[in-house]
Design an enzyme around this catalytic site. Structure first.
Site, PDB file in Angstrom:
ATOM      1  N   ASN A   1      91.499 -41.217 -89.910  1.00  0.00           N
ATOM      2  CA  ASN A   1      90.418 -41.237 -88.918  1.00  0.00           C
ATOM      3  C   ASN A   1      90.564 -42.478 -88.061  1.00  0.00           C
ATOM      4  OD1 ASN A   1      88.160 -40.511 -87.548  1.00  0.00           O
ATOM      5  ND2 ASN A   1      86.750 -40.664 -89.270  1.00  0.00           N
TER       6      ASN A   1
ATOM      7  N   TYR B   1      79.104 -39.917 -96.109  1.00  0.00           N
ATOM      8  CA  TYR B   1      80.014 -39.030 -95.391  1.00  0.00           C
ATOM      9  C   TYR B   1      81.469 -39.300 -95.771  1.00  0.00           C
ATOM     10  CZ  TYR B   1      82.845 -37.045 -91.665  1.00  0.00           C
ATOM     11  OH  TYR B   1      83.802 -36.346 -90.988  1.00  0.00           O
TER      12      TYR B   1
ATOM     13  N   ARG C   1     107.084 -54.952 -46.572  1.00  0.00           N
ATOM     14  CA  ARG C   1     106.115 -56.000 -46.295  1.00  0.00           C
ATOM     15  C   ARG C   1     105.006 -56.063 -47.347  1.00  0.00           C
ATOM     16  NH1 ARG C   1     102.155 -55.298 -41.422  1.00  0.00           N
ATOM     17  NH2 ARG C   1     103.723 -53.738 -40.914  1.00  0.00           N
TER      18      ARG C   1
ATOM     19  N   GLU D   1      81.605 -32.218 -82.929  1.00  0.00           N
ATOM     20  CA  GLU D   1      82.449 -33.151 -82.182  1.00  0.00           C
ATOM     21  C   GLU D   1      82.576 -32.600 -80.767  1.00  0.00           C
ATOM     22  OE1 GLU D   1      85.871 -33.411 -84.726  1.00  0.00           O
ATOM     23  OE2 GLU D   1      84.675 -34.243 -86.372  1.00  0.00           O
TER      24      GLU D   1
ATOM     25  N   TYR E   1     105.800 -50.963 -44.379  1.00  0.00           N
ATOM     26  CA  TYR E   1     104.924 -51.296 -45.503  1.00  0.00           C
ATOM     27  C   TYR E   1     105.666 -51.407 -46.828  1.00  0.00           C
ATOM     28  CZ  TYR E   1     100.651 -50.342 -42.762  1.00  0.00           C
ATOM     29  OH  TYR E   1      99.632 -50.366 -41.848  1.00  0.00           O
TER      30      TYR E   1
ATOM     31  N   HIS F   1      94.716 -30.883 -92.287  1.00  0.00           N
ATOM     32  CA  HIS F   1      94.642 -31.510 -90.971  1.00  0.00           C
ATOM     33  C   HIS F   1      96.023 -31.712 -90.343  1.00  0.00           C
ATOM     34  CE1 HIS F   1      90.514 -31.914 -91.954  1.00  0.00           C
ATOM     35  NE2 HIS F   1      90.231 -32.880 -91.081  1.00  0.00           N
TER      36      HIS F   1
ATOM     37  N   PHE G   1      86.133 -44.253 -84.095  1.00  0.00           N
ATOM     38  CA  PHE G   1      87.335 -43.427 -83.999  1.00  0.00           C
ATOM     39  C   PHE G   1      87.551 -42.872 -82.595  1.00  0.00           C
ATOM     40  CE2 PHE G   1      83.723 -40.948 -85.576  1.00  0.00           C
ATOM     41  CZ  PHE G   1      83.525 -40.132 -84.470  1.00  0.00           C
TER      42      PHE G   1
END
Length: 512
Positions: free
Chosen positions: A196, A54, A282, A412, A279, A84, A327
């Protein structure tokens, strides 16, 4: 720190900050070189033997079903960078880009990505010569890693895209040449090896984590000053109270408050003026402590991730190729969502302490901490602004990691949204820093009123005295509205935090 030596295994958060923000030089440990070169040799054997792997001789994502010829294996790697690089929005800040390059180099030095040593060395030279790729901040799903923004990071290596050099945004090729660097062509697998992984989201989140650590200390200082201005009860911070519920963050916060307030005669004891505080005074150790514990957890995750290989596929040191999911950003998306919640809570409780100081019914001091209220509004709207930021933080604290959108033809089909998790945590930190700035500035004003009311007969604590003086070095007591523009005063006060002025001063006398 003069230099940072990378091995792929022991980069720290402090070192990352030194490189990304303070321009420490970076070197490669020679012990990492052999594994890098061996991994590259395996890739070249795969290409030559035309074994199906791949991203080496197949398409990407759902296109892994498409075989790529030996002749096209290099072109495949350039194509992935060109297409990309599809991000949008404002450019990532310089420190985040530099941190990204550093993390990517460190990851590649683990010797499981099949990249050439010369390509890693070019990235190293870009970092050392401060060539900063232009990376629009939006466009990553956080799985398969930060594909789109990392592609923008790689473009200048190919003489493409844009990059900053000496403060000027230039075409990538020009920026490289001005820095004395020569663009290259990628070889088989290198494009995938470079883009990646979780690098961008981790870089952003790592720097946010570092800033959050400092804010947690500043919150303790601010809370201590507010307590003094309120003549609050110090008994709530006694060590014995916290050892019977021994969460580390709570113990540390109570210790910080005791140390900061050491010697203070403005603080009181139970039933001296009142039986209990509200609060927000404290419960400072419990609230700040919870945030400290979360921030420490996130820091641990960050330091694992910046020393991890998040590429796919991985080529083991024995030459076995494994296609997996390193990834995937979920391992960091959830911590960064948690980080946003932790820092948001520091801002939420700070804003409530601000309200206590500016509210005459609660403070016993003039409304909005100004002489002659009515003619003067004083700090009225600073509380509004802090409340607006606190409210915005609540929205930003909705987790990104619970969302997923299917991508790549359903290959994906479950993504982390980790990039957004880290970026919104960054916004929460910015907002909280402004809220704490406001509390510090108001606490100094309140202490001035308290000193006047008490005829200066009491003493500030060891740490609060230094903190008060540090604030007064930057901003003066506000006598009346006609003398100031509040935004300008807040901006001056902001430098007390942003330039580490306050922390540096206080940590010289108190260990935090």
């Amino acid at each position: 720190m003069n230099k940072v030596v990378l091995t792929g295994n022991d980069l720290t958060l402090d070192e990352l900050v030194e490189v990304s923000r303070n321009y420490a030089k970076v070197e490669i440990d020679e012990r990492a070189i052999a594994d890098v070169e061996k991994s590259r040799q395996y890739v070249e054997e795969i290409v030559e033997e035309e074994r199906v792997v791949y991203g080496v001789n197949t398409g990407f994502g759902s296109l892994s079903r498409v075989s790529i010829s030996k002749e096209d294996s290099a072109q495949l790697q350039e194509n992935i960078i060109r297409t990309h690089a599809s991000c949008f929005g404002n450019p990532l800040p310089e420190d985040e880009v530099r941190a990204s390059i550093l993390i990517r180099i460190n990851s590649l030095l683990k010797g499981v990505s099949g990249i050439r040593l010369s390509t890693i060395e070019l990235l190293l030279e870009m970092l050392n010569r401060n060539v900063v790729p232009f990376i629009p901040e939006k466009g990553s799903l956080g799985a398969s890693g930060d594909l789109a923004p990392l592609a923008h990071m790689v473009l200048p290596i190919l003489g493409l895209g844009k990059a900053y050099y000496e403060g000027e945004l230039l075409p990538g090729k020009d920026a490289m040449e001005k820095a004395g660097l020569k663009p290259i062509s990628l070889a088989a697998k290198e494009g995938l090896a470079l883009i990646n992984g979780t690098t961008i989201l981790t870089a952003t989140g790592a720097l946010v984590t570092y800033d959050a650590i400092k804010l947690s200390k500043i919150a303790d200082i601010a809370g201590a000053m507010t307590l003094e201005s309120s003549r609050g009860i110090i008994d709530a911070f006694w060590e014995e109270l916290h050892t019977i519920r021994p969460h580390a963050g709570s113990l540390k916060t109570a210790e910080n408050l005791r140390n900061i307030l050491e010697g203070s005669t403005y603080v009181t004891h139970t039933a001296e003026l009142r039986v209990q505080d509200a609060y927000t005074l404290r419960c400072i150790p419990q609230v700040h402590g919870a945030s400290k514990d979360t921030i420490e957890y996130v820091k641990e995750k960050v330091e694992i991730e910046i020393n991890s290989a998040t590429d796919n596929p991985i080529i083991t040191h024995e030459g076995k190729v494994i296609s997996g999911g390193n990834f995937h950003g979920e391992l960091m998306a959830q911590p960064f969502d948690f980080l946003a919640i932790a820092v948001s809570e520091l801002g939420n409780i700070s804003e409530r302490r601000i309200e206590r100081m500016v509210n005459t019914t609660l403070s016993g001091m003039p409304s909005f901490l100004v002489k002659h209220p009515g003619l003067n509004s004083g700090f009225m709207i600073t509380q509004y602004a802090a409340a607006a930021l606190a409210s915005e933080n609540k929205t930003l604290s909705h987790p990104a990691s619970v969302d997923s959108i299917t991508s790549c033809e359903n290959q994906e089909d479950f993504v982390s949204m980790g990039n957004w998790a880290s970026r919104k945590a960054r916004e929460v930190v910015k907002n909280t820093a402004r809220i704490l700035t406001t509390e510090l500035m108001i606490a100094a004003q309140a202490l001035d009123f308290r000193m006047e009311m008490e005829d200066n007969k009491f003493e500030l604590g060891k740490g609060t005295k230094v903190a008060y003086e540090a604030i007064r070095d930057k901003v003066d007591f506000i006598e009346e509205d006609s003398n100031i523009e509040m935004y300008d005063e807040l901006e001056k006060a902001q430098t007390v935090i942003s330039e580490d002025y306050l922390l540096d001063k206080v940590e010289k006398v108190v260990s935090l």
